[in-house]
Design a protein around this motif. Structure first.
Motif, PDB file in Angstrom:
ATOM      1  N   ALA A 225       0.815  -1.218   0.000  1.00  0.00           N
ATOM      2  CA  ALA A 225       0.000   0.000   0.000  1.00  0.00           C
ATOM      3  C   ALA A 225       0.845   1.263   0.000  1.00  0.00           C
ATOM      4  O   ALA A 225       0.432   2.301  -0.526  1.00  0.00           O
ATOM      5  CB  ALA A 225      -0.921  -0.011   1.212  1.00  0.00           C
ATOM      6  N   ALA A 226       2.054   1.201   0.592  1.00  0.00           N
ATOM      7  CA  ALA A 226       2.902   2.391   0.659  1.00  0.00           C
ATOM      8  C   ALA A 226       3.387   2.831  -0.713  1.00  0.00           C
ATOM      9  O   ALA A 226       3.898   3.948  -0.866  1.00  0.00           O
ATOM     10  CB  ALA A 226       4.094   2.127   1.579  1.00  0.00           C
ATOM     11  N   SER A 227       3.266   1.966  -1.715  1.00  0.00           N
ATOM     12  CA  SER A 227       3.674   2.313  -3.084  1.00  0.00           C
ATOM     13  C   SER A 227       2.513   2.853  -3.909  1.00  0.00           C
ATOM     14  O   SER A 227       2.690   3.121  -5.097  1.00  0.00           O
ATOM     15  CB  SER A 227       4.252   1.077  -3.798  1.00  0.00           C
ATOM     16  OG  SER A 227       5.418   0.625  -3.168  1.00  0.00           O
ATOM     17  N   ALA A 228       1.329   2.985  -3.309  1.00  0.00           N
ATOM     18  CA  ALA A 228       0.123   3.268  -4.090  1.00  0.00           C
ATOM     19  C   ALA A 228      -0.480   4.627  -3.769  1.00  0.00           C
ATOM     20  O   ALA A 228      -0.426   5.101  -2.631  1.00  0.00           O
ATOM     21  CB  ALA A 228      -0.913   2.179  -3.851  1.00  0.00           C
ATOM     22  N   THR A 229      -1.067   5.225  -4.794  1.00  0.00           N
ATOM     23  CA  THR A 229      -1.882   6.429  -4.657  1.00  0.00           C
ATOM     24  C   THR A 229      -3.228   6.157  -5.311  1.00  0.00           C
ATOM     25  O   THR A 229      -3.286   5.724  -6.468  1.00  0.00           O
ATOM     26  CB  THR A 229      -1.215   7.644  -5.333  1.00  0.00           C
ATOM     27  OG1 THR A 229       0.081   7.840  -4.764  1.00  0.00           O
ATOM     28  CG2 THR A 229      -2.042   8.900  -5.141  1.00  0.00           C
ATOM     29  N   LEU A 230      -4.289   6.381  -4.575  1.00  0.00           N
ATOM     30  CA  LEU A 230      -5.641   6.101  -5.052  1.00  0.00           C
ATOM     31  C   LEU A 230      -6.390   7.412  -5.248  1.00  0.00           C
ATOM     32  O   LEU A 230      -6.502   8.223  -4.319  1.00  0.00           O
ATOM     33  CB  LEU A 230      -6.379   5.218  -4.035  1.00  0.00           C
ATOM     34  CG  LEU A 230      -7.847   4.898  -4.326  1.00  0.00           C
ATOM     35  CD1 LEU A 230      -7.971   4.047  -5.582  1.00  0.00           C
ATOM     36  CD2 LEU A 230      -8.480   4.187  -3.134  1.00  0.00           C
ATOM     37  N   PHE A 231      -6.895   7.636  -6.467  1.00  0.00           N
ATOM     38  CA  PHE A 231      -7.658   8.843  -6.798  1.00  0.00           C
ATOM     39  C   PHE A 231      -9.141   8.478  -6.942  1.00  0.00           C
ATOM     40  O   PHE A 231      -9.475   7.489  -7.603  1.00  0.00           O
ATOM     41  CB  PHE A 231      -7.190   9.454  -8.119  1.00  0.00           C
ATOM     42  CG  PHE A 231      -5.748   9.861  -8.137  1.00  0.00           C
ATOM     43  CD1 PHE A 231      -5.368  11.157  -7.826  1.00  0.00           C
ATOM     44  CD2 PHE A 231      -4.758   8.951  -8.491  1.00  0.00           C
ATOM     45  CE1 PHE A 231      -4.044  11.539  -7.857  1.00  0.00           C
ATOM     46  CE2 PHE A 231      -3.420   9.315  -8.524  1.00  0.00           C
ATOM     47  CZ  PHE A 231      -3.060  10.616  -8.199  1.00  0.00           C
ATOM     48  N   ILE A 232     -10.010   9.287  -6.376  1.00  0.00           N
ATOM     49  CA  ILE A 232     -11.455   9.186  -6.599  1.00  0.00           C
ATOM     50  C   ILE A 232     -11.910  10.572  -7.046  1.00  0.00           C
ATOM     51  O   ILE A 232     -11.774  11.547  -6.301  1.00  0.00           O
ATOM     52  CB  ILE A 232     -12.210   8.740  -5.339  1.00  0.00           C
ATOM     53  CG1 ILE A 232     -11.619   7.427  -4.795  1.00  0.00           C
ATOM     54  CG2 ILE A 232     -13.695   8.566  -5.640  1.00  0.00           C
ATOM     55  CD1 ILE A 232     -12.271   6.952  -3.505  1.00  0.00           C
ATOM     56  N   VAL A 233     -12.414  10.665  -8.272  1.00  0.00           N
ATOM     57  CA  VAL A 233     -12.691  11.966  -8.890  1.00  0.00           C
ATOM     58  C   VAL A 233     -14.084  11.949  -9.510  1.00  0.00           C
ATOM     59  O   VAL A 233     -14.425  11.026 -10.247  1.00  0.00           O
ATOM     60  CB  VAL A 233     -11.651  12.287  -9.989  1.00  0.00           C
ATOM     61  CG1 VAL A 233     -11.837  13.716 -10.489  1.00  0.00           C
ATOM     62  CG2 VAL A 233     -10.234  12.069  -9.491  1.00  0.00           C
TER      63      VAL A 233
END
Length: 899
Positions: A225-233
């Motif tokens: 998870a520390a390698s991830a960026t999650l966008f909700i747009v």
């Protein structure tokens, strides 16, 4: 969904004219940051995952995108392509707990509006466009796919993904997609020691050599998870969305924490190389390393590239281009042009180098810089219509967040662009482009996986509830019949200060007879060169306002489109219509005719391009090679005179026949007087003849492409008349057919990377189904049989409901884009006019699609799809294709091209 022919903008020397353009409004630094806001909230979760929430109720859907550190820059020698393969492995990972539940699968299928995955130098990313009610199941599914504790990578899955990736690598049917070219450009620009010194797509050899342990090791490095960026747009409730994200992504292990990498900009290599490519037309590439995304000099070089390209085009280099690509660690500045011989490459290089040298010596003028600045701003604002994926809101915010820890860095970029002076741009060019860069001449040729690991059984997870339905805010559409007889259609959507204009005339390819093949396209190609009283051309006038003139032709319409900031709409529209009223000069027609003759000659020697003319001559007698792509052949083009072209223009390009469509920040009552004053009436355009396609025997033609890496199959089938009256059921049947082919040819067999559907081209003169299928050469015969068998299965048996639900969701997404996104909105409004569809047809269709049954689609497929009427034109290596088709007892004829 339809085949569209986009003609390049032609720039010419200024001629006397009767119309001029208003000056562009120069942006001020203070305005650049004050007039745009993208509200967002960044949440750092306990396991290291970064969550970015960007709500906007004016968007109809929700975009979800996941960025994972582990892009191509992390690959070591012998691993080039592993990040790309990793992307496919994650995207195609076995169904987890969420999708093992039938109700969850159904909810996901009916709420999806599109999606995909990609590999970047800095990360891999996965995106989904969904209806608001599908947000929770989408987040849960994405978390399942990303969870390294899941079933993992197996040998069988890896073998299939390798086949798919290799098929993707082999789809080098145009020069920019050539894997050798991409590899040389990255290596030659950055050098072998730099993280960017190899192509993102990778090599076939490295992909084939990948093992399950290697892929699991990659997962262990980048699967946390520390390698991830999650966008909700988009259209969602922020507190509810954050709770969902924490529920499904919160339990994921942190994994290896990403350590920031220092930006590294290498010195230019000064290397020169020549590469043979399997295309009739090659190119010259000059490339330099530059500073990274968000840097002052990177943005100044972006402006410099626009000025340089504009100068090259003005000087007659119609195919020349200049661009900047900016990533996290560095960027690249490229200047390119076409070339086919050693001498031509030397001339092109000298021309590009001289233009760049002059620009670095003198710098851009204030007017040139204002024009480049306006273009950059318009394109940036346009990109914000897209919630996620490349060139979107997620990228505008995400690049700043990843590179600078600042999600508002886009504001800094806007300010840097607005404040850049000619001297600063000139100085940036001198700093980074003053030394010899990498030069590549790409010229035409003349020159095993380990045993499968046992799959881990998965227990289905609980049924997830659908979220609340959120109605999209649709544009108010107003139609007005104009005094001259034409029509104005305005779709008011004022959320962004932009307007999209499309001006269409009944001058499509169906207006060409066999003896005048190519005439309609020549006339359209002349329009960008119409001279202005203020100097320059129509295309240049649009560019000065920050827009880009686009021309497009289909069976029924020839059209011009452009996008400008709202304050330039009325004056810009009046200027464009005034130029059209004046019309092209004979010199404009002559130049366009010469350009089309050169393009026709090039198409004759390009097997993939030649397929359209061959297919056209299989359909009608006498042969009209321009029937499908509008491109005539040298023989017919030579017979066209300026008088014929001028007469054709006068009979169709006037206020009586004009259809003006404007979407965005616009009002019909303000625009109607502008149109009526600028475009006078003229003769009514004659109706085009309705085509009566024939059935040739045999139905397969081969165009020899010696050494081609794979076969490119073009499927064409005439469709029954009457589709224009209600095109949505036909589109749904076609999408279902295409998705089933994807399931068979890609997912199950790994023979093809993707079907490229041109879809149904519904026209007043005739309708056709088109599909482009790149496929492994040794599977071409089996592929043809599989496609025809799948069409027959669709005709005889109802579609699986779960499968069909996904297709309906995809179509709903396309309809929503046409109701909310400016460029898609104009296209959809044009389609409504083409079919004389009732007011509100597409918004009603959007709500009706969910109720369409699988049996209704089967009935539609029965009336549309006719495997015995499928026509095939194949571009590929005849020495390998012939035996393959012979083995499957498929009759064929070999053709060179259309005379």
């Amino acid at each position: 969904m339809k085949r569209k022919l986009i003609l390049g903008v032609l720039l010419a020397t200024a001629l006397p004219a009767a119309i001029s353009f208003p000056p562009a409004v120069a942006a001020k630094p203070a305005q650049a940051t004050a007039t745009l806001s993208m509200p967002h909230r960044v949440v750092r979760m306990e396991n290291g995952l970064t969550l970015v929430l960007m709500p906007d109720e004016t968007l109809p859907n929700v975009g979800v995108e996941l960025w994972i550190r582990g892009g191509a820059r992390e690959e070591r020698a012998g691993q080039f392509g592993i990040a790309h393969l990793f992307e496919h492995q994650i995207a195609g990972s076995p169904a987890g707990r969420v999708l093992s539940n039938r109700e969850n699968r159904a909810l996901l299928a009916r709420s999806q509006r599109g999606g995909g995955a990609g590999t970047d130098l800095d990360f891999v990313n996965f995106y989904r466009m969904i209806a608001p009610e599908g947000l929770e199941v989408t987040l849960a599914t994405l978390a399942d796919q990303f969870d390294p504790r899941g079933p993992g990578f197996t040998g069988d899955r890896l073998k299939t993904d390798k086949d798919i990736v290799v098929s993707e690598l082999r789809r080098n049917f145009t020069l920019p997609w050539n894997t050798d070219l991409m590899t040389h450009l990255q290596l030659g620009t950055f050098g072998p020691e730099h993280p960017y010194g190899h192509a993102v797509v990778g090599s076939e050899a490295d992909v084939r050599a990948a093992t399950v342990p290697l892929m699991r090791e990659w997962l262990s490095r980048f699967g946390g998870a520390a390698s991830a960026t999650l966008f909700i747009v988009g259209n969602f409730d922020p507190p509810a969305a954050e709770a969902m994200a924490r529920r499904y992504f919160g339990p994921l292990a942190a994994g290896t924490r990403y350590r920031p990498v220092k930006r590294a900009i290498p010195r230019p290599t000064g290397l020169r190389e020549t590469l043979e490519v399997p295309f009739p037309v090659g190119g010259v590439f000059l490339q330099w390393p530059t500073p990274a995304w968000g840097s002052e000099d990177g943005d100044r070089l972006a402006l410099l590239s626009r000025v340089l390209e504009d100068r090259l085009r003005r000087a007659g280099a119609a195919k020349a281009a200049a661009s900047v690509q900016l990533w996290e660690l560095a960027g690249s500045f490229s200047v390119t042009d076409e070339a086919s011989t050693l001498a031509g490459a030397a001339e092109a290089e000298a021309r590009l180098s001289a233009a760049l040298r002059r620009l670095l010596e003198t710098g851009p003028t204030a007017a040139e810089l204002d024009r480049a600045r306006a273009q950059w701003k318009t394109e940036f604002l346009l990109s914000l219509q897209n919630p996620v994926w490349r060139g979107s809101r997620s990228e505008a915010v995400g690049r700043g967040l990843l590179s600078y820890g600042d999600p508002d860095r886009y504001r800094v970029r806007m300010a840097q662009i607005a404040a850049a002076t000619p001297k600063q741009v000139q100085a940036a060019g001198a700093r980074w482009l003053g030394r010899p860069g990498y030069v590549l001449h790409a010229l035409p040729v003349g020159a095993t996986a380990p045993a499968a690991a046992a799959a881990v059984p998965v227990q289905p997870g609980p049924t997830l509830p659908p979220g609340p339905s959120r109605e999209p805010r649709l544009a108010a559409i107003e139609s007005k019949r104009l005094a001259a007889g034409g029509k104005l259609v305005v779709a008011a959507r004022p959320e962004l200060p932009l307007a999209r204009v499309t001006i269409a005339f009944p001058a499509g390819v169906a207006s060409d007879s066999a003896g005048a093949a190519g005439r309609a396209r020549v006339v359209l190609a002349a329009l960008p060169n119409i001279a202005l009283r203020s100097g320059g051309t129509l295309a240049e006038g649009i560019a000065q306002l920050g827009g880009r003139l686009e021309t497009r032709i289909d069976p029924d319409f020839a059209s011009l489109s452009f996008t400008v900031v709202a304050e330039q709409l009325e004056s810009g529209l009046a200027a464009v219509l005034g130029a059209l009223a004046a019309g092209p000069a004979d010199a404009d027609f002559a130049r366009a005719l010469g350009e089309q003759q050169a393009e026709a000659a090039a198409a004759r020697t390009d097997p993939s391009a030649s397929r359209w003319g061959v297919a056209a001559c299989m359909l009608v007698d006498p042969c009209n090679p321009a029937l499908l792509d509008g491109l005539g052949r040298e023989a017919t083009l030579r017979e066209l005179s300026s008088e014929q072209l001028r007469s054709f223009y006068k009979s169709r390009y006037n206020g009586t026949n004009a259809l003006v469509i404007v979407s965005g920040a616009a009002q019909a009552e303000r625009l109607a007087p502008v149109v009526e004053a600028a475009l006078p009436p003229g003769p009514q355009a004659p109706a085009d003849a309705v085509l009566q396609p024939q059935l040739p025997v045999p139905r397969v033609r081969i165009i020899d492409a010696p050494g081609a890496a794979q076969a490119n199959l073009l499927l064409v089938q005439p469709l029954p008349s009457g589709l224009a009256a209600d095109p949505i059921p036909a589109e749904l049947a076609t999408l279902t057919f295409r998705q089933r082919l994807m399931n068979v040819l890609r997912t199950e067999k790994g023979w093809s990377y993707e079907m490229y559907p041109y879809g149904n081209r519904v026209g007043r003169s005739g309708s056709f189904l088109f599909m482009n299928i790149p496929i492994q050469t040794d599977k071409a015969g089996l592929g043809i049989k599989e496609v025809e068998a799948e069409a027959e299965r669709l005709r005889k048996a109802p579609v699986d409901p779960g499968f069909f639900t996904f297709t309906k969701g995809y179509l709903q997404g396309a309809l929503l884009r046409g109701l909310t996104s400016l460029d898609s909105m104009n296209e959809q409004l044009l389609e409504a006019e083409r079919g004389s569809l009732p007011a509100g047809y597409h918004s009603k269709a959007l709500r009706a699609v969910p109720a369409v049954s699988a049996e209704e689609v089967r009935a539609q497929a029965q009336s549309m799809l006719a495997p015995d009427r499928f026509l095939w034109v194949i571009a590929g290596d005849l020495k390998r294709l012939g035996p393959v088709l012979d083995a499957e007892k498929i009759p064929y004829t070999v053709v060179k091209s259309v005379p």
